[in-house]
Design an enzyme around this catalytic site. Structure first.
Site: not given
Ligand code: SF4
Length: 324
Positions: A111, A191, A194
């Site tokens: 990240k 995966k 959203k």
């Protein structure tokens, strides 16, 4: 009864990926364990966000969880920010967690590499996770494989704190791997998520679900209707395994390999299987939407129980650390 802790981000309405990958399992487990289920809204603010949107997403997540079958009379469902002891215990754990351990966490490395400016909260995210779990002295944490490293850090933090302030006080929580394999998105590439726009919402109406299933990726080698397919490489087949009975799964397998069915036939059968499970979930969601006080009440009761448990832990922690 052993205690189990599960956390989920307030990402709004559940999609079938996080339903199959986590929540359906929690619904089973709430009858076998003392279940603590937390909507972890403090975890959601390590990136820029809109406060009104956070409120909406948190409420929608609560509605989704209740509609999916989380039963407030069987499980404690609450919102993390309603129990201030989470952040208090996190600060304490920050003081015993080596910086190097946090910098080695795979999720932090991934990240932080995508962000220009990395907040300290992103680095300390797994310390808050450790506080979430250990505050309730949970025995078991259901996790996907991508969370095993964070749970190992929680166990390490429990050992470190116990070694300094109270042998055996914090239980070292055990991982319980979620039985459903990772649910891929409708694009079959990544995966279900959203942010990638490849999801089906748990509460979407049947027409909308079909509009997404119809063009969904299948075995790329099945170019013509007459080409035999390999179900193992097809995401639709894995959704059948999650939603359809075993005899239907066997039929899909045979008809795919023999080209007995086209992919649209196969998807129609999947849609029917999904509807059998999703119809009652949507009905419960409509009841909850018609009376928002049902959700508010459930979360309020859950927060009351969670606060009582959290205070018991923190009273003992403060005493042992010299803050009484
Ligand atoms: S028949 Fe079904 S399992 Fe086989 S490739 Fe098509 S959608 Fe996938």
């Amino acid at each position: 009864m052993p205690r189990i802790f599960s956390g989920i981000q307030p990402s709004g309405e559940l999609h079938i990926g996080n339903y199959l990958g986590a929540v359906r399992n929690w619904v089973e487990l709430q009858r076998q364990f003392e279940s603590i289920i937390c909507i972890v809204d403090y975890h959601a603010i390590t990136i820029p966000y809109d406060p009104a949107d956070l409120r909406r997403r948190r409420h929608e997540m609560a509605v989704s969880l209740l509609a999916a079958g989380i039963d407030p009379s069987a499980a404690t469902l609450f919102v993390q920010s309603q129990v201030p002891e989470h952040t208090e215990l996190q600060w304490i754990f920050n003081t015993i967690t080596p910086l190097g351990e946090l910098e080695r966490q795979t999720q932090f490395k991934e990240k932080s590499s995508r962000q220009e400016s990395v907040a300290a909260g992103l680095l300390n995210y797994p310390v808050l996770q450790a506080a979430d779990i250990l505050l309730y002295r949970a025995d078991i944490v259901p996790v996907g494989e991508d969370q095993v490293q964070h749970l190992e850090l929680s166990r390490e933090i429990a050992r470190r704190w116990n070694a300094r302030f109270g042998a055996g006080f914090f239980t070292e929580p055990q991982a319980r791997l979620t039985p459903t394999r990772r649910i891929m998105g409708l694009d079959g590439q990544a995966k279900m998520s959203k942010s990638l726009g490849n999801t089906i919402g748990l509460l979407e109406e049947p027409d909308a679900v079909w509009a997404k299933l119809r063009p969904a990726m299948t075995d790329p080698a099945r170019v013509r209707r007459t080409d035999p397919g390999n179900p193992e490489v097809c995401n639709i087949f894995h959704l059948h395994k999650a939603f359809s009975p075993p005899e239907t799964v066997a039929l899909v397998d045979a008809n795919c390999r023999s080209a007995g069915w086209g992919c649209i036939d196969c998807k129609k059968v999947l849609h029917e299987s999904m509807e059998r499970e999703l119809v009652p979930i949507r009905a419960r969601a409509r009841e909850l939407a018609a009376d928002p006080s049902l959700t508010t009440q459930a979360l309020g009761d859950g927060a009351g129980t969670a606060r009582r448990l959290a205070r018991e832990t923190m009273t003992a922690v403060r005493e042992r650390m010299g803050f009484d």
